[in-house]
Design a protein around this motif. Structure first.
Motif, PDB file in Angstrom:
ATOM      1  N   LEU A  74      -7.129   3.065  -2.659  1.00 13.51           N
ATOM      2  CA  LEU A  74      -6.955   2.780  -1.230  1.00 13.51           C
ATOM      3  C   LEU A  74      -7.376   1.374  -0.846  1.00 13.51           C
ATOM      4  O   LEU A  74      -6.837   0.790   0.080  1.00 13.51           O
ATOM      5  CB  LEU A  74      -7.781   3.779  -0.407  1.00 13.51           C
ATOM      6  N   ARG A 132      -4.144  10.419  -6.832  1.00 12.75           N
ATOM      7  CA  ARG A 132      -3.023  11.367  -6.937  1.00 12.75           C
ATOM      8  C   ARG A 132      -2.208  11.436  -5.650  1.00 12.75           C
ATOM      9  O   ARG A 132      -1.056  11.898  -5.665  1.00 12.75           O
ATOM     10  CB  ARG A 132      -3.542  12.763  -7.300  1.00 12.75           C
ATOM     11  N   ARG A 133      -2.773  10.972  -4.554  1.00  8.48           N
ATOM     12  CA  ARG A 133      -2.026  10.989  -3.290  1.00  8.48           C
ATOM     13  C   ARG A 133      -1.234   9.706  -3.067  1.00  8.48           C
ATOM     14  O   ARG A 133      -0.423   9.635  -2.149  1.00  8.48           O
ATOM     15  CB  ARG A 133      -2.979  11.192  -2.103  1.00  8.48           C
ATOM     16  N   HIS A 134      -1.495   8.672  -3.858  1.00  9.87           N
ATOM     17  CA  HIS A 134      -0.838   7.373  -3.662  1.00  9.87           C
ATOM     18  C   HIS A 134      -0.124   6.997  -4.949  1.00  9.87           C
ATOM     19  O   HIS A 134      -0.696   6.361  -5.835  1.00  9.87           O
ATOM     20  CB  HIS A 134      -1.861   6.303  -3.266  1.00  9.87           C
ATOM     21  N   LYS A 135       1.151   7.405  -5.043  1.00  7.21           N
ATOM     22  CA  LYS A 135       1.873   7.280  -6.306  1.00  7.21           C
ATOM     23  C   LYS A 135       3.216   6.577  -6.111  1.00  7.21           C
ATOM     24  O   LYS A 135       3.866   6.728  -5.085  1.00  7.21           O
ATOM     25  CB  LYS A 135       2.109   8.665  -6.926  1.00  7.21           C
ATOM     26  N   GLN A 180       0.852  -1.193   0.000  1.00  5.91           N
ATOM     27  CA  GLN A 180       0.000   0.000   0.000  1.00  5.91           C
ATOM     28  C   GLN A 180       0.888   1.243   0.000  1.00  5.91           C
ATOM     29  O   GLN A 180       1.757   1.396   0.863  1.00  5.91           O
ATOM     30  CB  GLN A 180      -0.916   0.010   1.225  1.00  5.91           C
ATOM     31  N   GLU A 193      -8.659  12.207  -6.460  1.00 12.52           N
ATOM     32  CA  GLU A 193      -7.867  12.780  -5.366  1.00 12.52           C
ATOM     33  C   GLU A 193      -7.103  11.685  -4.626  1.00 12.52           C
ATOM     34  O   GLU A 193      -5.940  11.861  -4.246  1.00 12.52           O
ATOM     35  CB  GLU A 193      -8.776  13.540  -4.404  1.00 12.52           C
ATOM     36  N   VAL A 194      -7.754  10.526  -4.419  1.00 14.56           N
ATOM     37  CA  VAL A 194      -7.099   9.392  -3.755  1.00 14.56           C
ATOM     38  C   VAL A 194      -5.920   8.900  -4.590  1.00 14.56           C
ATOM     39  O   VAL A 194      -4.809   8.684  -4.082  1.00 14.56           O
ATOM     40  CB  VAL A 194      -8.111   8.245  -3.520  1.00 14.56           C
ATOM     41  N   ASN A 247       2.022   5.045   0.472  1.00 17.18           N
ATOM     42  CA  ASN A 247       1.778   6.008   1.556  1.00 17.18           C
ATOM     43  C   ASN A 247       1.374   7.349   0.974  1.00 17.18           C
ATOM     44  O   ASN A 247       2.037   7.882   0.078  1.00 17.18           O
ATOM     45  CB  ASN A 247       3.068   6.147   2.387  1.00 17.18           C
ATOM     46  N   ASP A 248       0.290   7.945   1.491  1.00 14.80           N
ATOM     47  CA  ASP A 248      -0.174   9.214   0.940  1.00 14.80           C
ATOM     48  C   ASP A 248       0.660  10.400   1.407  1.00 14.80           C
ATOM     49  O   ASP A 248       0.489  11.516   0.924  1.00 14.80           O
ATOM     50  CB  ASP A 248      -1.650   9.454   1.254  1.00 14.80           C
ATOM     51  N   THR A 249       1.577  10.167   2.352  1.00 15.60           N
ATOM     52  CA  THR A 249       2.435  11.261   2.809  1.00 15.60           C
ATOM     53  C   THR A 249       3.843  11.180   2.203  1.00 15.60           C
ATOM     54  O   THR A 249       4.681  12.025   2.459  1.00 15.60           O
ATOM     55  CB  THR A 249       2.572  11.240   4.350  1.00 15.60           C
TER      56      THR A 249
END
Length: 934
Positions: free
Chosen positions: A763, A910-913, A736, A907-908, A738-740
């Motif tokens: 996600l 684009r945060r998990h790349k 998985q 949006e999800v 990480n969105d950060t």
């Protein structure tokens, strides 16, 4: 209905003319398979465009192919690659639809796909689309052949795309070997010339000249009388005929003569020549080439195909079987080459071991020993009748192909064959001509040969100019020619006997009363064994599929286990090769392969002898012959395969690394290290461990009753005799993101091109997430390609594709570029994504519904073949979806989607790349044109 470009009266005049043409052409009917319920009609329009119409009322995809009987052979000497360049330019706008990406966007948004290719003597354009959207797609497609723009503002851009395509394959050994071999071809023959095109061969330094040359080529060579069109749709034949008349009658007929190649491909001075070619990958090949008279007039007797079948045979008495026993070869292929007006050719390619490279002269002698045996024995009528029966049975129970592939094949056949043979030509074998076979065998002689040897160790003295291939040529010594000509007949080399696997019982089983549409679990299986079965009469064919898998936690124990399972399955396949080759010739294929959770076997074909093949495979799996010679040969070939993975195209290497990261697979370096130290003793221990405890799953589907399926299962379990069966299938997990933290991995790849894969991940594995990601991929695909490929010319390889790993959905955005650094590519991607966000937020209801429907149609596309349905069921079994309703669940989620769901999912994503990139050896900032403002 409005009829563009034609008045009502004109429309019906054309209809009457075409109807007359259709009725007259049907004096020689199109021969179709007994298993084919589609309707066919051939018409010739007043402009002499010949059209094949196919009505399939059950089709969910329509398809169209236009074949133009001119290709790269017509390139002017001063413009190599012009025909290919025209193929590219044709798609970039017409007078009626001037926007360059409009056609691609329309096809994509309506569940379709499109492409084209340029060959030596023909150029083919094709597409498929949701069946309900055929007419507007045809309207757009037809304009390419009526009023293409060939816009000046795209001329320079698209020649860069052609150059990118050329550069993308400049380290491809297939292209490099072909280019070197071209130096042996008669310079007057167009096959001797560079055909792809690049910036040097398509210069645009003189304003407007390239476009003028393009227009001249189109005017000189594109004419309705050189075109063949195939239209497949769900409409009745009369309606399809009306579409053909309405949209294609305006193509100009210039009454051009047939374009033909009359120059000989090989001059007498080039015979008895050997060319040695240096490869980049760790491959070793020996190729023997012979020129023959044209075999085109002999469709009914197929001399070169029969000879190819006998030379390429891999069973008892074959050349390959003997070469494997000697440790000299791993594979052999024989085939007819291209056919021209006056000549054809015959090719044999042998994959060599390192030891085989040291014995090429002996290998060639063995080849001519086999040919001499074949000449003396001749092709018997018994063997001919067996091949004839195999062809008849194959055609009688011919499975449907995907419409887009079907129409493309047919459009090409229409150029050379009479209508009666458009459908059945590959299967026709009606005239036994032993004298003709001897005539063609006479051309397979040392005096009529050119020889090609390819290996990384070869040091050439000449460089081929376009692919920089190092090679050297020499005349074959007369002593060798004499030796090969006098090669003695050997008892271990002989023509194959009768095939024991030819199906005898071709009866269709009575349909079961329960009318089930999905597999059911069979009862009375021990713990750790699950067997599903579906008797399926939908395809009206005496065929079935039997798949089984052995699941074990052993498969997830790192590089050593991965290497061992690969070697194990290859050892078993190799041991069974002689038998499975016969079975495959008789229409019963089998594959044995490793995967992330164990090993699997797939058997497909006529059900008559399916059970005996399953039992034979199981017996060999349980007690393989641990031949040290076979193990050494297979280990060498596997190590070579791992080494060659480093020579793949950059974007393919990035995908491999991505899977290693996301699925926690053993990295290539660890596999290479494990293979270097692997021993036969370790392999024997691995197999014993495998059968200590396994989970077994089976699926039988097709023309098998449940009782027959139970017997095959019971025989399988008895033969495999695992010590214990238990529900121990290892779970696969996906990393998985990480969105950060935006994970970035740069790989050093030995290639001039840069490459980027930007993977966005969902996600969770919910159907709602899968549905929204699929719709987003559908919306994004065409504009991503249009912007980064057509407008910005970042590279030839540009695409966006949905990727689902272990039910977790995502999208991969891919660019491989010959001229732009990876960092710049990434910035252009991100700019595109930024611009896409407001577009998505303002998406109209009509557009949203259009894309939603397109994805629904893709997901629910019917299985045109038995095996495609089996594979869908098998994926469900693998993913523990044992209700077999994932398509229905996903469709339900799709229908409930809202535009707001798409915005949230974007949006999800684009945060998990995950960013995978390679900089490229020849790409620098200085070489990059300034990208568009953004």
């Amino acid at each position: 209905m409005k009829k563009p470009a034609l008045t009502f009266v004109k429309y019906w005049i054309f209809a009457l003319v075409a109807a007359f043409a259709a009725s007259s052409s049907l004096a020689t009917p199109i021969i179709k398979s007994e298993n084919d319920d589609r309707l066919y009609r051939t018409i010739t329009l007043p402009n002499q465009l010949q059209v094949l119409l196919i009505s399939d009322i059950d089709a969910d995809k329509a398809a169209v192919s236009m074949d133009v009987a001119v290709g790269s052979a017509a390139n002017p000497d001063s413009r190599p690659g012009l025909a290919h360049f025209l193929e590219h330019m044709l798609f970039l706008g017409t007078k009626k639809h001037p926007e360059a990406g409009e056609y691609q966007a329309f096809i994509q948004a309506h569940g379709g796909s499109h492409n084209a290719f340029t060959a030596l003597t023909n150029t083919n354009y094709f597409f498929d689309i949701n069946a309900a959207d055929l007419e507007p797609a045809i309207e757009r497609f037809s304009q390419f052949f009526i009023s293409p723009l060939f816009s000046e503002n795209y001329t320079d851009r698209e020649r860069h795309a052609v150059h990118s395509e050329y550069r993308a394959k400049i380290r491809d050994d297939g292209r490099r070997i072909y280019a070197a071999n071209q130096t042996l071809i008669n310079p007057a023959h167009p096959a001797s010339r560079f055909a792809v095109g690049n910036l040097d061969t398509l210069p645009n330094d003189k304003s407007g000249q390239l476009r003028k040359d393009l227009l001249d080529f189109y005017a000189q060579h594109y004419s309705a009388n050189r075109m063949k069109l195939v239209i497949l749709g769900k409409e009745p034949l009369d309606d399809l005929q009306a579409l053909a008349i309405r949209y294609f009658s305006a193509i100009e007929n210039k009454a051009l003569p047939k374009f033909e190649i009359t120059a000989p491909q090989i001059l007498p001075s080039n015979l008895k020549t050997k060319i040695e070619i240096q490869t980049l990958a760790d491959i070793r090949q020996l190729a023997l080439n012979f020129t023959t008279p044209s075999d085109h007039p002999y469709l009914q007797s197929k001399p070169l195909q029969l000879i190819s079948s006998l030379v390429g045979y891999e069973g008892e008495g074959s050349l390959l079987a003997l070469l494997k026993e000697k440790g000299w070869a791993t594979g052999l292929g024989a085939s007819p080459g291209a056919t021209y007006k006056y000549e054809s050719s015959f090719h044999v390619s042998i994959s060599l071991t390192p030891s085989g490279m040291e014995h090429t002269d002996e290998i060639i002698a063995l080849f001519f020993s086999f040919i001499e045996s074949l000449k003396q024995t001749g092709i018997s009528e018994t063997l001919f009748k067996e091949e004839q029966q195999l062809g008849k049975t194959a055609f009688q129970f011919l499975a449907e192909q995907a419409p887009i592939h079907y129409v493309t094949q047919l459009a090409q056949r229409m150029q050379e064959l009479a209508p009666a043979y458009w459908l059945n030509s590959p299967y026709v074998l009606s005239e036994y001509e032993p004298a003709l076979y001897q005539q063609f065998l006479g051309y397979i002689s040392p005096e009529n040969m050119t020889l090609s040897v390819q290996a990384p160790s070869i040091q050439g003295d000449t460089k081929e100019p376009y692919y920089n291939t190092s090679y050297r040529t020499s005349t074959i010594e007369e002593g060798l020619i004499k030796k090969w000509k006098q090669a003695p007949i050997l008892p271990e080399l002989h023509i194959r006997g009768n095939n024991p696997f030819i199906a005898e019982n071709l009866a269709i089983k009575p349909a079961p009363e329960d009318k089930k549409s999905t597999p059911s679990l069979l009862n009375h299986t021990p713990d750790g064994v699950r067997s599903w079965h579906l008797q399926d009469t939908l395809y009206n064919t005496p065929k079935a599929d039997y798949f089984f898998t052995l699941l074990t936690p052993l498969a997830r124990e790192g590089a050593d286990a991965t290497v061992g399972l690969n070697l194990y399955t290859q050892m078993v396949s190799e041991e069974l090769n002689k038998v499975l080759y016969d079975a495959d010739m008789a229409g019963l294929s089998a594959s044995i392969y490793p995967h992330q959770r164990g090993i699997s076997v797939r058997i497909s074909g006529y059900n008559d002898k399916l059970g005996s093949i399953a039992t034979l495979i199981a017996k060999t799996l349980r007690a393989p012959n641990y031949s040290p010679q076979r193990f050494a040969r297979i280990l060498t070939a596997y190590k070579q395969q791992l080494k060659n993975a480093e020579k793949e195209k950059p974007y393919n290497q990035l995908f491999r690394v991505g899977y290693e990261i996301l699925l926690q697979d053993a990295p290539l370096t660890e596999l290479q290290a494990a293979a270097d130290s692997y021993t036969l003793k370790r392999l024997e221990a691995l197999v014993e461990t495998l059968f200590t405890e396994v989970e077994l799953r089976t699926l039988s589907h097709g023309n098998l009753t449940s009782a027959e399926a139970v017997k095959i299962n019971n025989d399988l379990i008895t033969t495999l005799s695992p010590i214990n069966t238990a529900a121990i299938a290892p779970a696969l997990t996906i990393k998985q993101l990480n969105d950060t933290h935006f994970e970035k991995v740069n790989i050093d790849i030995e290639h001039n091109d840069s490459a980027v894969i930007l993977y966005m991940q969902s996600l969770d594995d919910s159907y709602q997430a899968r549905a929204s990601t699929a719709v987003l991929a559908e919306i994004l695909s065409a504009p991503f390609y249009s912007q980064l490929r057509t407008e910005e010319q970042l590279g030839y390889i540009v695409f966006a594709s949905p990727v689902t790993l272990n039910k977790i959905s995502g999208i991969s955005f891919v660019v491989q570029s010959p001229n732009t650094p990876a960092d710049t590519v990434v910035s252009r991607m991100e700019y595109f994504f930024d611009q896409f966000t407001p577009t998505l937020e303002t998406l109209s209801d009509d557009s949203f519904e259009k894309f939603q429907t397109s994805v629904l149609n893709r997901i629910n596309e019917q299985d045109v073949q038995l095996t495609s349905k089996t594979r869908r069921f098998w994926r469900e079994i693998d993913q523990n979806e044992w209700k077999f309703d994932s398509r229905e669940q996903l469709s339900s989620a799709l229908k409930k989607l809202t535009k707001e769901d798409l915005v949230k999912q974007w949006e999800v994503l684009r945060r998990h790349k995950l960013l995978l990139s390679s900089q490229g050896r020849a790409v620098s900032e200085a070489s990059v044109a300034t990208p568009p403002e953004g």
